[in-house]
Design an enzyme around this catalytic site. Structure first.
Site, mmCIF file in Angstrom:
data_model
loop_
_atom_site.group_PDB
_atom_site.id
_atom_site.type_symbol
_atom_site.label_atom_id
_atom_site.label_comp_id
_atom_site.label_asym_id
_atom_site.label_seq_id
_atom_site.Cartn_x
_atom_site.Cartn_y
_atom_site.Cartn_z
ATOM 1 N N HIS A 1 25.745 -12.807 11.156
ATOM 2 C CA HIS A 1 24.848 -11.759 10.649
ATOM 3 C C HIS A 1 23.746 -11.416 11.653
ATOM 4 C CE1 HIS A 1 22.510 -9.383 7.882
ATOM 5 N NE2 HIS A 1 21.462 -10.191 8.052
ATOM 6 N N HIS B 1 24.977 -3.973 9.422
ATOM 7 C CA HIS B 1 25.982 -4.116 8.356
ATOM 8 C C HIS B 1 27.260 -3.355 8.704
ATOM 9 C CE1 HIS B 1 22.650 -5.082 5.193
ATOM 10 N NE2 HIS B 1 23.176 -6.186 5.677
ATOM 11 N N ARG C 1 10.437 -3.071 0.195
ATOM 12 C CA ARG C 1 11.373 -4.055 0.737
ATOM 13 C C ARG C 1 12.291 -3.459 1.803
ATOM 14 N NH1 ARG C 1 14.013 -9.166 -2.321
ATOM 15 N NH2 ARG C 1 12.300 -9.708 -3.668
ATOM 16 N N LYS D 1 16.457 -13.211 -4.352
ATOM 17 C CA LYS D 1 17.755 -12.561 -4.524
ATOM 18 C C LYS D 1 18.843 -13.636 -4.485
ATOM 19 C CE LYS D 1 17.170 -8.012 -2.417
ATOM 20 N NZ LYS D 1 17.662 -7.205 -1.279
ATOM 21 N N ASN E 1 14.963 -4.139 6.151
ATOM 22 C CA ASN E 1 16.309 -3.710 6.525
ATOM 23 C C ASN E 1 16.390 -3.187 7.964
ATOM 24 O OD1 ASN E 1 18.665 -3.883 5.071
ATOM 25 N ND2 ASN E 1 18.813 -1.654 4.816
ATOM 26 N N ARG F 1 21.977 -19.303 -19.399
ATOM 27 C CA ARG F 1 21.009 -18.194 -19.253
ATOM 28 C C ARG F 1 19.790 -18.578 -18.426
ATOM 29 N NH1 ARG F 1 22.906 -17.877 -24.312
ATOM 30 N NH2 ARG F 1 24.223 -16.074 -24.709
ATOM 31 N N HIS G 1 19.492 -3.357 10.129
ATOM 32 C CA HIS G 1 20.583 -3.764 9.248
ATOM 33 C C HIS G 1 21.548 -2.628 8.921
ATOM 34 C CE1 HIS G 1 18.306 -7.417 8.911
ATOM 35 N NE2 HIS G 1 19.145 -7.943 8.052
ATOM 36 N N GLU H 1 16.539 -12.715 13.114
ATOM 37 C CA GLU H 1 15.718 -12.277 11.973
ATOM 38 C C GLU H 1 14.232 -12.502 12.267
ATOM 39 O OE1 GLU H 1 16.756 -10.658 9.300
ATOM 40 O OE2 GLU H 1 18.874 -11.149 9.069
ATOM 41 N N LYS I 1 7.659 -12.064 5.002
ATOM 42 C CA LYS I 1 8.637 -11.743 3.947
ATOM 43 C C LYS I 1 7.980 -11.866 2.573
ATOM 44 C CE LYS I 1 13.063 -11.760 1.971
ATOM 45 N NZ LYS I 1 14.479 -12.043 1.997
ATOM 46 N N GLU J 1 12.663 -4.776 -5.694
ATOM 47 C CA GLU J 1 13.211 -3.751 -4.810
ATOM 48 C C GLU J 1 13.226 -2.395 -5.494
ATOM 49 O OE1 GLU J 1 17.175 -4.585 -3.215
ATOM 50 O OE2 GLU J 1 16.324 -4.294 -1.234
HETATM 51 N N1 LIG Z 1 19.328 -13.861 -0.757
HETATM 52 C C1 LIG Z 1 18.859 -13.213 0.297
HETATM 53 O O1 LIG Z 1 17.779 -12.612 0.252
HETATM 54 C C2 LIG Z 1 19.630 -13.250 1.571
HETATM 55 C C3 LIG Z 1 19.040 -12.797 2.753
HETATM 56 C C4 LIG Z 1 19.763 -12.898 3.943
HETATM 57 C C5 LIG Z 1 21.044 -13.439 3.923
HETATM 58 N N2 LIG Z 1 21.593 -13.869 2.757
HETATM 59 C C6 LIG Z 1 22.932 -14.462 2.722
HETATM 60 O O2 LIG Z 1 22.928 -15.644 3.493
HETATM 61 C C7 LIG Z 1 24.276 -15.915 3.902
HETATM 62 C C8 LIG Z 1 24.271 -16.418 5.323
HETATM 63 O O3 LIG Z 1 23.529 -17.593 5.381
HETATM 64 P P1 LIG Z 1 23.540 -18.546 6.668
HETATM 65 O O4 LIG Z 1 23.454 -17.748 7.884
HETATM 66 O O5 LIG Z 1 22.529 -19.582 6.390
HETATM 67 O O6 LIG Z 1 25.022 -19.104 6.664
HETATM 68 P P2 LIG Z 1 25.739 -20.318 5.909
HETATM 69 O O7 LIG Z 1 25.040 -20.690 4.659
HETATM 70 O O8 LIG Z 1 27.173 -19.986 5.806
HETATM 71 O O9 LIG Z 1 25.560 -21.498 6.955
HETATM 72 C C9 LIG Z 1 26.126 -21.384 8.248
HETATM 73 C C10 LIG Z 1 26.925 -22.632 8.630
HETATM 74 O O10 LIG Z 1 26.067 -23.686 8.994
HETATM 75 C C11 LIG Z 1 26.414 -24.893 8.335
HETATM 76 N N3 LIG Z 1 25.151 -25.584 8.162
HETATM 77 C C12 LIG Z 1 24.132 -25.179 7.384
HETATM 78 N N4 LIG Z 1 23.064 -25.949 7.588
HETATM 79 C C13 LIG Z 1 23.416 -26.885 8.504
HETATM 80 C C14 LIG Z 1 22.720 -27.954 9.130
HETATM 81 N N5 LIG Z 1 21.428 -28.174 8.899
HETATM 82 N N6 LIG Z 1 23.394 -28.715 10.013
HETATM 83 C C15 LIG Z 1 24.683 -28.452 10.291
HETATM 84 N N7 LIG Z 1 25.379 -27.444 9.754
HETATM 85 C C16 LIG Z 1 24.749 -26.675 8.865
HETATM 86 C C17 LIG Z 1 27.078 -24.436 7.072
HETATM 87 O O11 LIG Z 1 27.930 -25.431 6.586
HETATM 88 C C18 LIG Z 1 27.805 -23.192 7.542
HETATM 89 O O12 LIG Z 1 29.023 -23.534 8.117
HETATM 90 C C19 LIG Z 1 25.049 -14.619 3.702
HETATM 91 O O13 LIG Z 1 25.923 -14.787 2.620
HETATM 92 C C20 LIG Z 1 23.982 -13.594 3.355
HETATM 93 O O14 LIG Z 1 24.436 -12.592 2.489
HETATM 94 C C21 LIG Z 1 20.904 -13.789 1.591
HETATM 95 ZN ZN LIG Z 2 19.440 -9.990 7.608
#
Ligand SMILES: NC(=O)c1ccc[n+]([C@@H]2O[C@H](COP(=O)([O-])OP(=O)(O)OC[C@H]3O[C@@H](n4cnc5c(N)ncnc54)[C@H](O)[C@@H]3O)[C@@H](O)[C@H]2O)c1
Ligand SMILES: [Zn+2]
Length: 374
Positions: A271, A258, A247, A148, A251, A126, A254, A190, A232, A242
């Site tokens: 993305h 999306h 918030r 999030k 978007n 929890r 997006h 972004e 942010k 949200e």
């Molecule tokens: N929680 C939130 O508010 C929020 C906001 C935006 C996006 N997201 C989520 O984030 C995710 C996307 O995240 P992302 O774009 O960071 O992708 P990711 O976490 O998949 O990373 C992208 C790639 O880079 C590699 N990598 C990461 N750091 C590295 C480094 N320093 N050196 C070498 N390789 C590295 C990873 O292994 C992966 O293959 C999505 O699932 C999305 O839904 C969440």
């Molecule tokens: Zn985004």
């Protein structure tokens, strides 16, 4: 030098983002400053772990922590699934020492690791304490701020999750040096978004220093990541869960972004690439609706092109298909797509009730002016 960016949340959830370079060596000390226990677990992915888990562990141990385990789960969005949570929970349970709620879960990775490890920390026993060490630009400027966490269902992305704030975010720009170029560029989209929604100075800065930024100059990145996190954080503090619509401005770009990701089964675009195209769509739709002055689109498009980000809609996905997908967007209300539209450079608002014909006219205009991608 480390810059502290406060995220002033209520209810005892306030925390700082520590932003700087070469922070990993001092991570143990920084985490010790906020942790309630000297026991921790690192959650990561194989590639990131190979690069950074060892120096992180050394730093934690030097600060008196016991690293109970470093647990890796597979790379890629496909792993952001409930099954991974089951596996990770079982791995935590199988550790020789039982955890307690003060044990610190340290997410070392991009947005996928942050979302999964954060959700694990929210639900195991929890709720465990949580620290984020983002390793992608997207995670630095977006996913690590705001609390999030969650995973995808086959039916859609991020459908299961929780708000769970970290006790600390360690934003070490040095970790970006190993990030693949395409992921780096995707994160920059972004940052451009923050400029359009809240601060045109970001756009001017990026246009003037694009060469240095693309070469990952740490001073430039420090400035951009700092401004992005501040913006942010401000938005998140104004709308922690949200609930009041604030918030929604995050978007921008997006809604169509999306839809593009969904229409191509999350396989064609990263993305940020989809968001780049979607931001141009939002400008074109805003112009068709009489809300957005053309200077926003002109500034945005020039910058995206300078950085090497895409601006054109795909030839094989028509506008009606994209619009149908926006209706399924979980941020849509009663089947009607809402759009975040810019009414000036650096200012956006949530616009309800945009007629379908207006949105389609905007998308057609985008195809006419900027062509189509294969
Ligand atoms: N929680 C939130 O508010 C929020 C906001 C935006 C996006 N997201 C989520 O984030 C995710 C996307 O995240 P992302 O774009 O960071 O992708 P990711 O976490 O998949 O990373 C992208 C790639 O880079 C590699 N990598 C990461 N750091 C590295 C480094 N320093 N050196 C070498 N390789 C590295 C990873 O292994 C992966 O293959 C999505 O699932 C999305 O839904 C969440
Ligand atoms: Zn985004």
């Amino acid at each position: 030098m480390t810059t502290l960016i406060p995220v002033s949340l209520s209810g005892g959830h306030a925390y700082d983002i520590h932003l700087g370079t070469d922070l990993l060596a001092g991570a143990g000390r920084a985490i010790a400053g906020v942790a309630r226990s000297k026991r921790c677990v690192i959650i990561s992915q194989p590639r990131i772990s190979t690069l950074y888990a060892q120096p992180l562990t050394a730093s934690l141990e030097a600060a008196g922590f016991t690293v109970l385990a470093t647990i890796n789960f597979p790379d890629g969005e496909e792993a952001k699934h409930l099954e991974t949570l089951t596996n990770l929970s079982q791995a935590l349970y199988a550790l020789p020492e039982p955890l307690d709620r003060k044990t610190v879960v340290i997410a070392l990775g991009g947005g996928v690791v942050g979302d999964v490890a954060g959700f694990l920390a929210a639900i195991y026993l929890r709720g465990l304490d949580f620290v984020q060490i983002p390793t992608t630009l997207l995670a630095l400027v977006d996913s690590s701020v705001g609390g999030k966490t969650g995973v995808d269902l086959n039916a859609g992305k991020n459908l299961v999750g929780a708000f769970h704030q970290p006790r600390l975010v360690l934003a070490d720009l040095s970790l970006l040096q190993t990030l693949p170029a395409r992921d780096f560029l995707s994160g920059l989209a972004e940052v451009v978004k923050y400029g359009v929604i809240a601060d045109p100075e970001i756009l001017t800065f990026m246009a003037e220093k694009s060469g240095l930024i693309l070469a990952r100059d740490t001073d430039c990145l420090q400035h951009l990541v700092k401004r992005s996190c501040q913006i942010k954080a401000e938005v998140v503090v104004a709308d922690e869960r949200e609930e009041n619509g604030t918030r929604a401005i995050l978007n921008f770009g997006h809604t169509i972004g999306h839809a593009l990701e969904g229409a191509t089964n999350y396989a064609r675009y990263l993305h940020g690439e989809a968001v780049a195209i979607g931001m141009v769509s939002a400008c074109c739709i805003g112009e068709a609706a009489g809300v957005t002055p053309p200077v926003v689109r002109e500034t945005l498009v020039a910058l995206l092109q300078q950085l090497g980000l895409p601006i054109a809609l795909p030839a094989d996905k028509d506008d009606t298909t994209l619009m149908a997908l926006t209706a399924q967007d979980k941020k849509a209300v009663a089947g009607q797509a809402r759009f975040v539209l810019a009414d000036a450079l650096g200012h956006v608002k949530l616009q309800e009730g945009i007629a379908q014909t207006t949105a389609l006219a905007g998308l057609q205009q985008q195809r006419r002016v900027y062509g189509e991608s294969k």
